[in-house]
Motif scaffolding. Sequence first.
Motif, mmCIF file in Angstrom:
data_model
loop_
_atom_site.group_PDB
_atom_site.id
_atom_site.type_symbol
_atom_site.label_atom_id
_atom_site.label_comp_id
_atom_site.label_asym_id
_atom_site.label_seq_id
_atom_site.Cartn_x
_atom_site.Cartn_y
_atom_site.Cartn_z
ATOM 1 N N ILE A 14 42.724 31.726 52.694
ATOM 2 C CA ILE A 14 43.630 32.871 52.643
ATOM 3 C C ILE A 14 43.995 33.262 54.065
ATOM 4 C CG2 ILE A 14 43.694 35.366 52.159
ATOM 5 C CD1 ILE A 14 42.106 34.786 49.603
ATOM 6 N N LEU A 15 45.267 33.576 54.250
ATOM 7 C CA LEU A 15 45.733 34.140 55.514
ATOM 8 C C LEU A 15 46.101 35.588 55.229
ATOM 9 C CD1 LEU A 15 46.484 33.641 58.511
ATOM 10 C CD2 LEU A 15 48.825 33.232 57.706
ATOM 11 N N LEU A 16 45.435 36.507 55.897
ATOM 12 C CA LEU A 16 45.666 37.940 55.742
ATOM 13 C C LEU A 16 46.382 38.421 56.994
ATOM 14 C CD1 LEU A 16 44.933 40.380 53.877
ATOM 15 C CD2 LEU A 16 42.890 40.667 55.286
ATOM 16 N N ALA A 56 36.909 43.158 54.035
ATOM 17 C CA ALA A 56 35.907 43.869 53.224
ATOM 18 C C ALA A 56 36.403 44.022 51.783
ATOM 19 C CB ALA A 56 35.594 45.231 53.842
ATOM 20 N N TRP A 57 37.697 44.315 51.616
ATOM 21 C CA TRP A 57 38.285 44.432 50.280
ATOM 22 C C TRP A 57 38.161 43.096 49.542
ATOM 23 C CZ3 TRP A 57 41.620 42.482 46.778
ATOM 24 C CH2 TRP A 57 42.065 43.320 45.762
ATOM 25 N N LEU A 58 38.508 41.998 50.231
ATOM 26 C CA LEU A 58 38.403 40.673 49.612
ATOM 27 C C LEU A 58 36.957 40.319 49.277
ATOM 28 C CD1 LEU A 58 41.027 38.760 51.780
ATOM 29 C CD2 LEU A 58 41.188 39.227 49.312
ATOM 30 N N ASP A 59 36.020 40.649 50.176
ATOM 31 C CA ASP A 59 34.602 40.419 49.885
ATOM 32 C C ASP A 59 34.208 41.144 48.600
ATOM 33 O OD1 ASP A 59 34.118 38.813 52.123
ATOM 34 O OD2 ASP A 59 33.291 40.470 53.321
ATOM 35 N N ASP A 60 34.620 42.398 48.486
ATOM 36 C CA ASP A 60 34.311 43.172 47.278
ATOM 37 C C ASP A 60 34.956 42.538 46.047
ATOM 38 O OD1 ASP A 60 32.799 44.950 48.737
ATOM 39 O OD2 ASP A 60 34.266 46.585 48.660
ATOM 40 N N TYR A 61 36.213 42.155 46.162
ATOM 41 C CA TYR A 61 36.930 41.549 45.037
ATOM 42 C C TYR A 61 36.218 40.284 44.571
ATOM 43 C CZ TYR A 61 40.477 39.284 42.217
ATOM 44 O OH TYR A 61 41.129 38.655 41.178
ATOM 45 N N PHE A 62 35.920 39.385 45.499
ATOM 46 C CA PHE A 62 35.349 38.099 45.109
ATOM 47 C C PHE A 62 33.877 38.189 44.713
ATOM 48 C CE2 PHE A 62 39.201 36.442 47.232
ATOM 49 C CZ PHE A 62 39.668 35.669 46.183
ATOM 50 N N THR A 63 33.230 39.328 44.935
ATOM 51 C CA THR A 63 31.872 39.523 44.424
ATOM 52 C C THR A 63 31.879 40.392 43.165
ATOM 53 O OG1 THR A 63 31.482 41.373 45.947
ATOM 54 C CG2 THR A 63 30.721 39.187 46.647
ATOM 55 N N GLY A 64 33.072 40.635 42.610
ATOM 56 C CA GLY A 64 33.191 41.327 41.326
ATOM 57 C C GLY A 64 33.092 42.834 41.369
ATOM 58 N N LYS A 65 33.315 43.449 42.518
ATOM 59 C CA LYS A 65 33.167 44.910 42.628
ATOM 60 C C LYS A 65 34.408 45.707 42.252
ATOM 61 C CE LYS A 65 29.517 44.714 46.042
ATOM 62 N NZ LYS A 65 29.172 44.908 47.440
ATOM 63 N N LYS A 66 35.518 45.044 41.897
ATOM 64 C CA LYS A 66 36.749 45.709 41.456
ATOM 65 C C LYS A 66 37.252 46.769 42.448
ATOM 66 C CE LYS A 66 35.303 45.166 36.679
ATOM 67 N NZ LYS A 66 35.021 45.822 35.424
ATOM 68 N N PRO A 67 37.542 46.364 43.678
ATOM 69 C CA PRO A 67 38.006 47.356 44.664
ATOM 70 C C PRO A 67 39.368 47.938 44.283
ATOM 71 C CG PRO A 67 38.329 45.136 45.489
ATOM 72 C CD PRO A 67 37.560 45.009 44.200
ATOM 73 N N LYS A 68 39.586 49.170 44.652
ATOM 74 C CA LYS A 68 40.851 49.845 44.357
ATOM 75 C C LYS A 68 41.925 49.397 45.353
ATOM 76 C CE LYS A 68 39.122 53.922 42.047
ATOM 77 N NZ LYS A 68 38.924 53.194 40.843
ATOM 78 N N ILE A 69 43.128 49.176 44.821
ATOM 79 C CA ILE A 69 44.253 48.787 45.666
ATOM 80 C C ILE A 69 44.563 49.903 46.656
ATOM 81 C CG2 ILE A 69 46.722 48.238 45.665
ATOM 82 C CD1 ILE A 69 46.201 46.927 42.886
#
Length: 175
Positions: A14-16, A56-69
Amino acid sequence: MYYSIHYKSTVGDILLASDEDSIIGLWIGEQKYIGNTMPKNIIEKDDIPILKEGIAWLDDYFTGKKPKISRLPLAPIGGEFRQQVWKILTEIPYGELTTYGHMAKEVAKRIGKNRMSAQAVGGAVGHNPISIIIPCHRVVGTNGSLTGYAGGIEKKVKLLEHEGVDMTGLFVPQK
């Protein structure tokens, strides 16, 4: 000036990218339309605070934490119509789906028209410059077809499975 950082994920590299204050892009590998949605003058830099927040948002997303947009300031680059479509994409809840037809009805309602072309909406969805965070992978065809993901259908399937979407009744149309 625009800045970027690379991130390794389960769906690929991914390129952010950011403008220093907001996230302006997230591209998976060499996804379709990347040349149309990525600014040309991006400098790779890993010490930009908003990019660290994005990681940090992507880390949360890919570990299933459902981060808020809403946790991240987003500034996708595009015209008024596309901005409206992308805003509606941000309202699709984690793990849920909508259709291009439903999105077209919602866009029409918001801009004061009687109807809107699902194909026009599909074009805006496909040119979403902030994949995953602005969840264009949550849009399917009215008949349940998994079409139109610029990152590739296999990545769309992985993201939907990651979010726990019931894949029963969804299919990849044959070309």
